[in-house]
Design a protein around this motif. Structure first.
Motif, short mmCIF file in Angstrom:
data_model
loop_
_atom_site.label_atom_id
_atom_site.label_comp_id
_atom_site.label_asym_id
_atom_site.label_seq_id
_atom_site.Cartn_x
_atom_site.Cartn_y
_atom_site.Cartn_z
N UNK A 43 35.87 34.29 29.82
CA UNK A 43 36.26 33.62 28.57
C UNK A 43 37.64 34.10 28.11
N UNK A 44 37.89 35.40 28.17
CA UNK A 44 39.19 35.94 27.78
C UNK A 44 40.29 35.40 28.69
N UNK A 45 40.02 35.36 29.99
CA UNK A 45 41.02 34.84 30.93
C UNK A 45 41.30 33.36 30.69
N UNK A 46 40.27 32.59 30.39
CA UNK A 46 40.48 31.17 30.06
C UNK A 46 41.35 31.03 28.82
N UNK A 47 41.13 31.90 27.83
CA UNK A 47 41.94 31.86 26.60
C UNK A 47 43.40 32.18 26.93
N UNK A 48 43.63 33.14 27.81
CA UNK A 48 44.99 33.48 28.21
C UNK A 48 45.68 32.31 28.89
N UNK A 49 44.87 31.43 29.48
CA UNK A 49 45.41 30.25 30.16
C UNK A 49 45.46 29.04 29.23
N UNK A 252 43.92 46.74 34.84
CA UNK A 252 42.78 47.22 35.62
C UNK A 252 42.51 46.31 36.81
N UNK A 253 41.92 46.90 37.85
CA UNK A 253 41.57 46.11 39.04
C UNK A 253 40.59 44.99 38.70
N UNK A 254 39.64 45.29 37.85
CA UNK A 254 38.64 44.28 37.49
C UNK A 254 39.26 43.15 36.68
N UNK A 255 40.24 43.48 35.83
CA UNK A 255 40.93 42.45 35.05
C UNK A 255 41.63 41.46 35.98
N UNK A 256 42.32 42.00 36.99
CA UNK A 256 43.01 41.14 37.96
C UNK A 256 42.01 40.25 38.70
N UNK A 257 40.83 40.82 39.00
CA UNK A 257 39.81 40.04 39.71
C UNK A 257 39.29 38.90 38.85
N UNK A 258 39.01 39.18 37.57
CA UNK A 258 38.55 38.12 36.67
C UNK A 258 39.62 37.04 36.51
N UNK A 259 40.88 37.46 36.49
CA UNK A 259 41.97 36.48 36.39
C UNK A 259 41.98 35.55 37.59
N UNK A 266 39.86 26.99 37.30
CA UNK A 266 40.71 26.02 36.62
C UNK A 266 41.72 25.35 37.56
N UNK A 267 41.65 25.71 38.85
CA UNK A 267 42.49 25.03 39.83
C UNK A 267 42.25 23.52 39.73
N UNK A 268 43.33 22.75 39.84
CA UNK A 268 43.23 21.30 39.63
C UNK A 268 42.20 20.65 40.54
N UNK A 269 42.21 21.00 41.82
CA UNK A 269 41.27 20.41 42.76
C UNK A 269 39.84 20.80 42.42
N UNK A 270 39.65 22.09 42.05
CA UNK A 270 38.31 22.56 41.69
C UNK A 270 37.81 21.85 40.44
N UNK A 271 38.69 21.67 39.44
CA UNK A 271 38.31 21.01 38.20
C UNK A 271 37.95 19.55 38.43
N UNK A 272 38.68 18.89 39.31
CA UNK A 272 38.42 17.47 39.58
C UNK A 272 37.09 17.28 40.31
N UNK A 273 36.71 18.28 41.14
CA UNK A 273 35.43 18.20 41.84
C UNK A 273 34.26 18.45 40.91
N UNK A 274 34.54 19.04 39.74
CA UNK A 274 33.47 19.43 38.82
C UNK A 274 33.51 18.52 37.58
N UNK A 275 32.74 17.43 37.55
CA UNK A 275 32.77 16.53 36.41
C UNK A 275 32.27 17.22 35.14
N UNK A 276 32.86 16.86 34.00
CA UNK A 276 32.44 17.43 32.72
C UNK A 276 31.22 16.68 32.19
#
Length: 291
Positions: A43-49, A252-259, A266-276
Motif C-alpha cells: 500500500x505504501x509503495x502504491x502511494x509512492x507511485x 532497506x532490502x525489504x523496502x526495495x523488494x516491496x517496491x 502496476x506494470x501496464x501489461x500486468x494491469x491490462x491482464x487484470x480486469x477491475x
C-alpha cells in the motif's frame, strides 16, 4: 434521513458511469508469514507511485493492520452495516494517507438482512471506487469459510509463503480448498505468489517452482510468481516501531523488494491482464454465496 430516502438517493446516483477500483486480496496458508506486512508495505509503495489506496482488514480475529499503523479506528464495517455510518465514517487514515477499514465481524450476518438493505450497503461500498484506485483486502490466515468467501470473490489473489515446510504445505492446502470451492472461477482469478523471508533471490524462485509444480499437476491451474522479500532485520525493527519498513527505512532490502513487487503489479501489461471488478462486484459475490 430514513433508510428508504437513502436508498432513493443512492439509486439516483447509479445512472452515470463510475470508476472501478482494483481489488487485490492478500492471504496465506498459515499465520506469522508476513501477510499483513505485505499488505501494508505494498500500500505504501502504491502511494509512492501516485495511487490512492485503502486496506480492508478482513482478519476478523486480529487487528494487525491498525497495530502496524499505530492507529485505532473509531468505527468498522459493522458500523456501516448495522449502525448507519457512512463510508467516510469508517475509514481511518494512516501514514501517507493510506486508508484502512477494520472489518469487524459483520459480514457473517449479512445473509440475514433484507435485499433492499443489502443493496443499500453495496451502494455505500461502491463509493470506495470513487475515492481510491486500489483496495487491498487483508484476509485472515489459514483455511476457514470466512477466508474462502473473500478468495472466491477475488479476481486477484496474492499468496504469501515462506520457505518453511509448514508454510508451503499450508499454502497448498489453502489453494486446494480454494480451487475445489464450488464457486471458484479459475478463468477469472489469478493467484500470484510472494515468497517471503528468503535468504536469497534464487530461494524464492525455487520455492515458487516447487509449489507451482504441485499445483499445476494436481489442481491444473498455474500460479504467477511476483517476486520475493528477503529476511531483513530492518523490517523486524519497523514492526516494533509500528511504522511500515517502506517508510521507516527506505533503503532497506525489504523496502526495495516491496517496491519491485508493486511495480510489477502496476506494470501496464500486468494491469491490462487484470480486469477491475470494484467493490460492488466483490461484496455482491460474497453475499450471493450466503443467500
Amino acid at each position: 434521513m430514513d433508510q428508504a430516502e437513502q436508498l432513493r438517493i443512492l439509486k439516483a446516483g447509479q445512472q452515470s458511469p463510475r470508476p472501478l477500483a482494483r481489488v487485490i486480496t492478500v492471504t496465506s496458508g498459515k499465520g506469522g508469514v508476513g501477510k499483513s506486512n505485505t499488505s501494508i508495505n505494498l500500500a505504501i509503495q502504491f502511494r509512492k507511485m501516485g495511487k490512492r489506496v485503502i486496506i480492508l482488514d478482513a482478519d476478523f480475529g486480529l487487528a494487525n493492520i491498525e497495530i502496524m499503523f499505530g492507529a485505532v479506528p473509531k468505527h468498522n464495517l459493522c458500523d456501516l452495516i448495522y449502525q448507519g455510518k457512512s463510508i467516510a465514517d469508517i475509514i481511518t487514515w494512516g501514514p501517507m494517507e493510506v486508508g484502512f477499514i477494520s472489518g469487524g465481524s459483520g459480514i457473517a450476518g449479512m445473509s440475514n438482512l433484507s435485499r433492499d438493505y443489502l443493496n443499500y450497503i453495496i451502494q455505500n461500498l461502491v463509493q470506495l471506487d470513487t475515492i481510491t484506485d486500489i483496495i487491498i483486502v487483508d484476509t485472515g490466515a489459514g483455511i476457514s469459510d470466512a477466508v474462502l468467501e473473500f478468495l472466491v470473490a477475488s479476481g486477484e489473489i496474492l499468496m504469501v509463503t515462506t520457505p518453511e515446510p509448514t508454510s508451503i504445505t499450508d499454502s497448498y492446502s489453502l489453494l486446494k480448498a480454494l480451487y475445489r470451492h464450488n464457486r471458484f472461477d479459475s478463468e477469472a482469478t489469478k493467484v500470484k505468489l510472494v515468497a517471503n523471508r528468503v535468504e536469497k533471490e534464487s530461494e524464492g524462485k525455487i520455492l515458487f517452482e516447487k509449489l507451482n509444480a504441485v499445483v499445476e499437476r494436481y489442481l491444473k491451474v498455474p500460479m504467477v510468481y511476483l517476486g520475493c522479500v528477503p529476511e531483513d532485520a530492518q523490517l523486524s525493527r519497523s514492526v516494533m516501531q509500528q511504522v511500515p519498513v517502506s517508510l521507516h527505512n527506505p533503503g532497506a532490502k525489504s523496502t526495495a523488494a516491496y517496491q519491485r513487487i508493486a511495480e510489477r503489479l502496476l506494470d501496464k501489461k500486468e494491469s491490462e491482464r487484470q480486469p477491475k471488478r470494484g467493490m460492488a462486484a466483490f461484496f455482491s459475490y460474497i453475499i450471493s454465496g450466503k443467500r
